[in-house]
Design an enzyme around this catalytic site. Structure first.
Site, short mmCIF file in Angstrom:
data_model
loop_
_atom_site.label_atom_id
_atom_site.label_comp_id
_atom_site.label_asym_id
_atom_site.label_seq_id
_atom_site.Cartn_x
_atom_site.Cartn_y
_atom_site.Cartn_z
CB SER A 1 11.26 -13.97 -10.06
OG SER A 1 11.30 -15.02 -9.12
CE LYS B 1 3.83 -12.83 -2.49
NZ LYS B 1 4.66 -12.49 -1.33
CG ASP C 1 5.85 -14.20 1.88
OD1 ASP C 1 6.82 -14.70 1.27
OD2 ASP C 1 4.90 -13.64 1.30
N GLY D 1 5.39 -0.14 8.41
CA GLY D 1 4.63 -0.56 7.23
C GLY D 1 3.41 -1.36 7.62
CB THR E 1 -1.70 5.57 5.41
OG1 THR E 1 -0.95 6.00 4.26
CG2 THR E 1 -3.14 5.98 5.28
N PRO E 2 -1.79 6.20 9.02
CG PRO E 2 -1.59 7.85 10.65
CD PRO E 2 -1.64 7.66 9.17
P1 ATR Z 1 3.74 -5.05 0.38
O1 ATR Z 1 2.67 -6.01 0.00
O2 ATR Z 1 5.05 -5.27 -0.31
O3 ATR Z 1 3.90 -4.89 1.86
P2 ATR Z 1 2.04 -2.72 0.04
O4 ATR Z 1 0.86 -3.51 0.45
O5 ATR Z 1 1.92 -1.83 -1.14
O6 ATR Z 1 3.29 -3.66 -0.27
O7 ATR Z 1 2.55 -1.87 1.30
C1 ATR Z 1 3.59 -1.00 1.22
C2 ATR Z 1 3.90 -0.39 2.59
O8 ATR Z 1 5.01 0.49 2.43
C3 ATR Z 1 2.77 0.42 3.17
O9 ATR Z 1 2.84 0.36 4.57
C4 ATR Z 1 3.11 1.82 2.68
O10 ATR Z 1 2.60 2.87 3.48
P3 ATR Z 1 1.09 3.44 3.23
O11 ATR Z 1 0.16 2.46 3.82
O12 ATR Z 1 1.10 4.76 3.91
O13 ATR Z 1 0.96 3.56 1.72
C5 ATR Z 1 4.62 1.81 2.80
N1 ATR Z 1 5.24 2.79 1.91
C6 ATR Z 1 5.47 2.66 0.58
N2 ATR Z 1 6.06 3.77 0.09
C7 ATR Z 1 6.19 4.64 1.14
C8 ATR Z 1 6.76 5.96 1.28
N3 ATR Z 1 7.27 6.61 0.24
N4 ATR Z 1 6.75 6.50 2.52
C9 ATR Z 1 6.24 5.83 3.57
N5 ATR Z 1 5.69 4.59 3.50
C10 ATR Z 1 5.68 4.00 2.30
#
Ligand code: ATR
Length: 284
Positions: A19, A70, A106, A132, A158-159
């Site tokens: 951090s 969180k 945030d 994302g 992941t749609p």
């Molecule tokens: P945060 O709270 O930091 O946003 P999270 O809730 O784990 O973390 O979300 C991570 C995001 O990054 C998600 O949208 C994830 O896609 P999925 O919903 O399909 O998992 C995306 N993400 C992480 N690694 C990925 C990868 N290798 N390729 C595509 N998307 C990825």
């Protein structure tokens, strides 16, 4: 409401080693001559409730909260801020009238960074594309809607996860899979990467900005590296860009004010301090 005395605050997470919050708050404590402290504390998930219960007794005005706590903290403290309720996660805890209150800053950090990076930015009537659909996307959707964007296209690997999130936020938010990336880019006035793709040690974000207008603003929440491949590509296409470090700096402002009674400024000197620290890590 300038506070006096030896105020204490901290950041909690599991792990917490990396951090940068102590550097940010330490800089401000010194700059404003506040006789307080800010430390990092590793709190295991099974100890989180007890930590919160004992926080005031242990002399803390409050804390920042990071991964993975969180959402759990959101459930354990009092939340009256509408935006925080919409986000469903807390990154800043403070005390008021003997009670623990939770805020999510945030979204505030994101929009402050965007507006300080692109002075002419006005969300009203704009279309945003978010890559994302995780926690970071949720905070950014909430603030962009509040700030007046007309449309948000959520594009996720992941749609179904994007659809679930879009549904929660109503009819201005639309969900897509990665296969619809280029048609979404065509509509976007603002592009935001909220995934960890492109971060040092993570897979790259594979995207071609060919169909994005060169007037559109491109921003990344990844700040290590400071200039991600996404930002590099955008810059070479002539797009205005905003890097992710400012979001980290700006999200810290409300917490410092709550705990120490002074609203601190995000300055170039502070930014450079964190940039230097990031470079130190690269050398290791
Ligand atoms: P945060 O709270 O930091 O946003 P999270 O809730 O784990 O973390 O979300 C991570 C995001 O990054 C998600 O949208 C994830 O896609 P999925 O919903 O399909 O998992 C995306 N993400 C992480 N690694 C990925 C990868 N290798 N390729 C595509 N998307 C990825």
């Amino acid at each position: 409401m300038k506070k006096t005395g030896n105020q204490k605050a901290c950041v909690i997470g599991w792990p917490i080693k990396h951090s940068r919050s102590p550097l940010i708050h330490g800089f401000w404590l010194e700059k404003y001559g506040v006789s307080g402290s800010y430390e990092k504390i590793a709190v295991a998930p099974e100890n989180l409730s007890q930590f919160l219960k004992d926080m005031s007794k242990n002399g803390f005005q409050g804390c920042n909260v990071t991964i993975p706590h969180k959402e759990k903290v959101f459930k354990e403290v009092f939340v009256n801020d509408v935006l925080t309720k919409r986000i469903g996660a807390v990154n800043t805890v403070f005390t008021e009238g003997g009670e623990l209150l939770g805020l999510n800053t945030d979204g505030y950090g994101f929009i402050s960074n965007l507006k300080s990076g692109v002075k002419s930015w006005n969300s009203a009537g704009k279309s945003a594309m978010i890559i994302g659909a995780g926690g970071a996307a949720r905070a950014i959707i909430a603030i962009l809607l509040e700030d007046g964007v007309e449309r948000i296209d959520l594009v996720n690997r992941t749609p179904s996860r994007a659809s679930a999130l879009a549904k929660e936020f109503g009819d201005r938010v639309h969900a897509y899979g990665f296969d619809e990336m280029s048609s979404c880019l065509r509509k976007a006035d603002l592009l935001i990467n909220t995934t960890s793709l492109g971060m040092t040690g993570q897979p790259p974000l594979e995207i071609s900005l060919e169909s994005l207008s060169s007037l559109s603003v491109v921003t990344d929440i990844v700040y290590d590296p400071l200039e991600t491949d996404l930002l590099k590509q955008a810059k070479s296409n002539g797009n205005p860009t905003v890097d992710g470090l400012g979001m980290l700096l700006h999200q810290a402002v409300p917490g410092f004010e709550k705990w120490f009674g002074i609203r601190p400024e995000v300055t170039e000197e502070l930014r450079q301090l964190i940039v230097d620290d990031l470079m130190k890590d690269d050398e290791q």
